[in-house]
Write a protein that holds these residues in place. Structure first.
Motif, PDB file in Angstrom:
ATOM      1  N   GLU A  41     -83.711  43.018  -1.519  1.00 53.88           N
ATOM      2  CA  GLU A  41     -84.793  42.025  -1.592  1.00 53.88           C
ATOM      3  C   GLU A  41     -85.228  41.576  -0.193  1.00 53.88           C
ATOM      4  OE1 GLU A  41     -83.780  40.024  -5.933  1.00 53.88           O
ATOM      5  OE2 GLU A  41     -82.886  39.139  -4.131  1.00 53.88           O
ATOM      6  N   THR A  93     -93.944  49.488   0.374  1.00 60.22           N
ATOM      7  CA  THR A  93     -94.680  48.752  -0.652  1.00 60.22           C
ATOM      8  C   THR A  93     -94.582  49.430  -2.020  1.00 60.22           C
ATOM      9  OG1 THR A  93     -96.711  49.867   0.036  1.00 60.22           O
ATOM     10  CG2 THR A  93     -96.328  47.661   0.910  1.00 60.22           C
ATOM     11  N   GLU A  94     -94.419  50.723  -2.043  1.00 57.89           N
ATOM     12  CA  GLU A  94     -94.286  51.465  -3.299  1.00 57.89           C
ATOM     13  C   GLU A  94     -93.031  51.039  -4.079  1.00 57.89           C
ATOM     14  OE1 GLU A  94     -93.605  56.113  -4.687  1.00 57.89           O
ATOM     15  OE2 GLU A  94     -94.293  55.709  -2.640  1.00 57.89           O
ATOM     16  N   LEU A  96     -91.986  47.986  -4.475  1.00 59.65           N
ATOM     17  CA  LEU A  96     -92.077  46.597  -4.933  1.00 59.65           C
ATOM     18  C   LEU A  96     -91.804  46.444  -6.427  1.00 59.65           C
ATOM     19  CD1 LEU A  96     -92.587  43.662  -4.266  1.00 59.65           C
ATOM     20  CD2 LEU A  96     -95.040  44.074  -4.587  1.00 59.65           C
ATOM     21  N   GLU A  97     -92.381  47.296  -7.250  1.00 59.58           N
ATOM     22  CA  GLU A  97     -92.164  47.192  -8.697  1.00 59.58           C
ATOM     23  C   GLU A  97     -90.692  47.376  -9.043  1.00 59.58           C
ATOM     24  OE1 GLU A  97     -93.179  49.651 -12.738  1.00 59.58           O
ATOM     25  OE2 GLU A  97     -94.712  49.637 -11.171  1.00 59.58           O
ATOM     26  N   HIS A  98     -90.053  48.338  -8.398  1.00 61.81           N
ATOM     27  CA  HIS A  98     -88.627  48.590  -8.634  1.00 61.81           C
ATOM     28  C   HIS A  98     -87.782  47.395  -8.188  1.00 61.81           C
ATOM     29  CE1 HIS A  98     -89.428  52.749  -9.612  1.00 61.81           C
ATOM     30  NE2 HIS A  98     -90.045  52.910  -8.458  1.00 61.81           N
ATOM     31  N   ALA A 100     -88.704  44.329  -7.912  1.00 62.74           N
ATOM     32  CA  ALA A 100     -88.948  43.191  -8.803  1.00 62.74           C
ATOM     33  C   ALA A 100     -88.108  43.276 -10.080  1.00 62.74           C
ATOM     34  CB  ALA A 100     -90.428  43.109  -9.152  1.00 62.74           C
ATOM     35  N   ARG A 101     -87.809  44.471 -10.541  1.00 69.28           N
ATOM     36  CA  ARG A 101     -87.000  44.673 -11.742  1.00 69.28           C
ATOM     37  C   ARG A 101     -85.506  44.681 -11.437  1.00 69.28           C
ATOM     38  NH1 ARG A 101     -89.085  50.057 -13.189  1.00 69.28           N
ATOM     39  NH2 ARG A 101     -87.172  50.187 -14.375  1.00 69.28           N
TER      40      ARG A 101
END
Length: 135
Positions: A41, A93-94, A96-98, A100-101
């Motif tokens: 993070e 930045t790619e 970020l979704e991972h 966040a989970r």
């Protein structure tokens, strides 16, 4: 029900393989996992792919040891993206979704491991020839 977070066969094999050390090693996994999630993070906030690689790699490997396949796959995705970004000198930045989970998946995994490894958990039989599951 474990929502597919834990491969029970891998967890059972780890329990047998580690024997009396199982609880201690599982404790290390929890401690290391907290550090890895925080590190990932922080690296995401700093947009620093290089500092994202090691905690993602560590979390991936330790998760697989206990059958936490969903968490391991998520960490592996982060690691792959971070390594690619290091090679291309890009920001992650790619990922970020991972990322966040990651924390919710880690916390759900720990809760499942605690439930599945708690010797005091109330268990109910699942039917003839099937292993009891924690309630």
């Amino acid at each position: 029900m474990n929502d597919g977070l834990i491969d029970q066969r891998v967890l059972a094999a780890a329990r047998v393989e580690l024997g009396g050390n199982f609880v201690r090693i599982l404790g290390y996994f929890k401690e290391d996992g907290i550090k890895s999630v925080r590190g990932i993070e922080a690296a995401m906030r700093d947009q620093n792919a290089a500092t994202m690689v090691l905690p993602a790699h560590t979390l991936k490997g330790e998760s697989r040891q206990f059958g936490a396949e969903t968490l391991a796959d998520l960490a592996e995705g982060i690691e792959v993206i971070a390594r690619k970004c290091v090679e291309t000198r890009d920001v992650p930045t790619e990922a970020l979704e991972h990322v966040a989970r990651l924390r919710p998946t880690f916390e759900a995994t720990l809760a499942m491991l605690d439930r599945d490894t708690n010797p005091l958990a109330v268990r109910r039989p699942t039917g003839f020839g099937k292993r009891p599951v924690a309630l």
